[in-house]
Write a protein that holds these residues in place. Structure first.
Motif, PDB file in Angstrom:
ATOM      1  N   VAL A  21      -1.272  -3.109   9.919  1.00 25.99           N
ATOM      2  CA  VAL A  21      -0.240  -2.701   8.970  1.00 25.99           C
ATOM      3  C   VAL A  21      -0.224  -1.183   8.939  1.00 25.99           C
ATOM      4  O   VAL A  21      -1.254  -0.551   8.691  1.00 25.99           O
ATOM      5  CB  VAL A  21      -0.525  -3.249   7.550  1.00 25.99           C
ATOM      6  N   ILE A  34       0.504   2.544   7.537  1.00 24.40           N
ATOM      7  CA  ILE A  34       0.655   3.261   6.276  1.00 24.40           C
ATOM      8  C   ILE A  34       1.105   4.674   6.615  1.00 24.40           C
ATOM      9  O   ILE A  34       0.379   5.417   7.282  1.00 24.40           O
ATOM     10  CB  ILE A  34      -0.672   3.332   5.491  1.00 24.40           C
ATOM     11  N   ARG A  62       1.942  -5.672  -1.619  1.00 32.95           N
ATOM     12  CA  ARG A  62       0.740  -5.760  -0.789  1.00 32.95           C
ATOM     13  C   ARG A  62       0.539  -4.476   0.005  1.00 32.95           C
ATOM     14  O   ARG A  62      -0.571  -3.947   0.088  1.00 32.95           O
ATOM     15  CB  ARG A  62       0.865  -6.952   0.158  1.00 32.95           C
ATOM     16  N   LYS A  63       1.616  -3.954   0.583  1.00 30.13           N
ATOM     17  CA  LYS A  63       1.480  -2.752   1.395  1.00 30.13           C
ATOM     18  C   LYS A  63       1.126  -1.547   0.526  1.00 30.13           C
ATOM     19  O   LYS A  63       0.351  -0.673   0.934  1.00 30.13           O
ATOM     20  CB  LYS A  63       2.772  -2.487   2.173  1.00 30.13           C
ATOM     21  N   GLN A  64       1.672  -1.480  -0.691  1.00 31.75           N
ATOM     22  CA  GLN A  64       1.310  -0.388  -1.595  1.00 31.75           C
ATOM     23  C   GLN A  64      -0.163  -0.468  -1.964  1.00 31.75           C
ATOM     24  O   GLN A  64      -0.858   0.558  -2.037  1.00 31.75           O
ATOM     25  CB  GLN A  64       2.168  -0.450  -2.861  1.00 31.75           C
TER      26      GLN A  64
END
Length: 491
Positions: A363, A365, A385-387
Motif C-alpha cells: 500500500v 503512502i 484504513r489507508k489513513q
C-alpha cells in the motif's frame, strides 16, 4: 549551571539534603504514609537522583579497580592482592551486586574515567572517547541517565560498523551515532529501560542496513523449540523465535486479546465480543495458550473469526518506496534497503520484505515535502484504513508520554474533535492513542494541539493537561514525540 557540569558529589549532596529534610532520623516507612502526592513523588525523585549519583561513583571506582587488577599485573594486581581471583569477585564481595550488575558498572565506568588520565597502578594512558560515547558518558555523569539507561543505549547501539561501509566518509557513521545518542538521551526520561534498549536497537538497524541481515540470520539460526516433563508430570515448552516468527506470534496473540484492550469504536457484532471478553474468567496467559493451541489444531484452515475476533492477525512492514525497484525480465521486486515492523519497529532484511511483497503486495503512502502523509478530508468521521496506515508510519505507536503501546493497540484521536469542533478527518489532525490513554484524555479533559511552524512547515503535537484542580492555573504542555524508526534517519 547545566546538569552536565555538576559533579556527582554535588548532585549527591543536594539530593541527600532534600531527602533528609523530609525524613531526618525518622523511620521511612512511617514518614511516607503521611506525605501528600506531590511530596511523595518529590522524595522518590530525590532518592533516585542520590542513587544515580552514587552509581556513577561506584561505576568509576569499579572500573579503576579493574585497571589495577589487569592480568599483566599478575599477583601484584589489586584484586589478587586482596585474595580474589578477578575483579568481578572483588567488586561483588564489596557491593553485594550480581555478576550482571558488576559487568554493567565496569562498562559504564570505562567510559566515565577521564580521557587521557593515567591509572596510578596500571600506568596506561586512556584513549580519547569518540564523540558519541563522550556524549553518552556526559549524560551519565551529569545525571540525565541512570546507569541502567546508559547501559541500555550503549548495548543497544553497539559500535558504528565503519568497516562495513568503507565507501562512506569515515566520520559519517560516528556522526549518525552521535545524533542517535542525542535523541535517545532526550527520550530516556519517558521510556522504560526495556523500551529504551529497543529504541537504541532500532536506531542501530536504521543506520546499519547491512547489519540487519547479518543479525536476522544469526537469530534465525538460533531458533529452537524444546519440551520436557518435570518431576510432577507437567509438560513444559520453550521457544526461541526468529524475528519474523516472533512478529507473527505477537500479531496472533494481540488479535486474541484485542476484545480486552478495545477498541471502543466497533460495530454491534464486535461490541458483543467485547462484552463476552469481560466475563471470560481466563487469565491473559491462559487465553494466549488456548489461542496458540487452537491455531496448531486448525492449522491453515483456521476460522479467523472464531480464533481471533474482529481483527485477523497479520504482519505489516514499513519501507521507503525508494528501496523497492523492479529487477529481472519477469518484473520481480527487489528491495535494496530494510523494512521495519509497524508494531515495535524491529528491522526486517530486504529479502524477507521481498517475500511479503510477492505474497501480499503493498500500500503506497504519499508524503509531502515535509514528510507528512497527505490529507483526505472530512467525508467521514472514522479514519480510513489507508489513513490509519499513514498515521502509524508517522508515529509508530501511542504518542502519550511514557506509554509504550504498539500501534496495533491504538485508536485514532482527532486533535480537533470531529463533532464538537468540526474537525477534519485528516492524517495531520489524527494521532494514535491506546485505549487507556484515549479514555484518560477524554475523561480528564486533556487536549492535544497541532502547531505548524510557518517558516519550516513542520508540524509538532502538544499534550495540554487540564488546569491544576487546586489552583485553576494552566499547566505547561508537553511536546509529543514520534516513535517511528524514521526519527533516526542519518543526515
Amino acid at each position: 549551571m547545566s546538569s552536565s557540569h555538576v559533579s556527582p558529589g554535588m548532585r549527591l549532596d543536594a539530593a541527600v539534603r532534600r531527602v533528609l529534610r523530609v525524613f531526618g532520623d525518622r523511620d521511612a516507612s512511617r514518614v511516607v504514609g503521611a506525605l501528600d502526592d506531590d511530596d511523595l513523588l518529590s522524595v522518590m525523585t530525590d532518592a533516585a537522583a542520590a542513587r544515580d549519583a552514587l552509581q556513577v561513583m561506584l561505576s568509576a571506582a569499579s572500573a579503576e579497580v579493574a585497571r589495577r587488577s589487569t592480568r599483566n599485573l599478575g599477583h601484584e594486581g589489586l584484586a589478587q592482592r586482596k585474595g580474589h581471583r578477578n575483579v568481578t569477585s572483588l567488586v561483588q564481595n564489596i557491593t553485594g551486586q550480581s555478576r550482571g550488575a558488576v559487568f554493567q558498572a565496569l562498562q559504564a565506568g570505562e567510559d566515565l574515567l577521564d580521557a587521557g588520565a593515567e591509572s596510578r597502578e596500571a600506568k596506561v594512558d586512556r584513549p580519547a572517547l569518540p564523540a558519541w560515547r563522550g556524549a553518552l558518558r556526559d549524560a551519565l555523569a551529569g545525571g540525565q541517565l541512570s546507569q541502567e539507561q546508559f547501559t541500555a543505549i550503549r548495548t543497544g547501539l553497539g559500535e558504528p560498523p565503519v568497516e562495513r561501509y568503507r565507501d562512506l566518509d569515515p566520520d559519517f557513521l560516528p556522526g549518525a551515532w552521535a545524533r542517535a545518542v542525542d535523541i535517545l538521551v532526550h527520550e530516556a526520561s519517558a521510556l522504560p529501560v526495556e523500551e529504551l534498549r529497543a529504541a537504541a536497537r532500532t536506531a542501530r538497524d536504521r543506520l546499519d542496513p547491512l547489519g540487519v541481515t547479518l543479525r536476522f540470520e544469526e537469530r534465525f539460526a538460533a531458533r529452537s523449540f524444546r519440551t520436557w516433563t518435570d518431576a510432577d508430570g507437567q509438560r513444559h515448552g520453550q521457544f526461541v523465535f526468529d524475528d519474523e516468527a516472533a512478529a507473527w506470534v505477537d500479531a496472533i496473540l494481540s488479535a486474541a486479546l484485542r476484545p480486552r484492550r478495545g477498541p471502543r469504536f466497533v460495530d454491534a457484532a464486535a461490541a458483543g465480543e467485547v462484552e463476552a471478553a469481560a466475563v471470560d474468567d481466563r487469565t491473559n496467559e491462559q487465553l494466549q495458550y488456548d489461542t496458540l493451541i487452537a491455531v496448531l489444531r486448525t492449522g491453515a484452515n483456521a476460522d479467523a473469526q472464531q480464533a481471533f475476533g474482529d481483527r485477523q492477525p497479520g504482519v505489516r512492514i514499513l519501507i521507503d518506496a525508494a528501496a523497492i525497484c523492479d529487477a529481472g525480465a519477469r518484473g520481480e521486486m527487489q528491495v535494496t534497503g530494510v523494512g521495519h515492523l509497524e508494531d515495535g519497529g524491529t528491522a526486517i532484511p530486504g529479502g524477507v520484505v521481498e517475500k511479503y511483497l510477492c505474497d501480499a503486495g503493498a500500500v503506497d503512502i504519499d508524503l509531502d515535502t515535509f514528510g507528512r502523509p497527505l490529507d483526505v478530508g472530512r467525508e467521514q468521521r472514522l479514519f480510513t484504513r489507508k489513513q490509519r496506515i499513514a498515521i502509524a508510519a508517522r508515529d509508530g505507536g501511542c504518542v502519550w508520554p511514557s506509554c509504550t503501546a504498539p500501534i496495533s493497540w491504538c485508536e485514532y484521536h482527532h486533535t480537533e474533535h470531529w463533532s464538537q469542533d468540526h474537525g477534519r478527518t485528516d492524517v495531520d489532525d489524527g494521532v494514535p492513542l491506546c485505549r487507556n490513554c484515549h479514555l484518560r484524555l477524554h475523561n480528564q479533559k486533556w487536549r492535544i494541539a497541532r502547531r505548524r511552524d510557518p517558516d519550516t512547515g513542520v508540524d509538532t503535537y502538544w499534550l495540554h493537561p487540564p488546569p491544576d484542580p487546586r489552583t485553576g492555573e494552566l499547566v505547561q504542555p508537553t511536546r509529543l514525540e514520534t516513535r517511528s524508526p524514521r526519527r533516526f534517519e542519518a543526515a
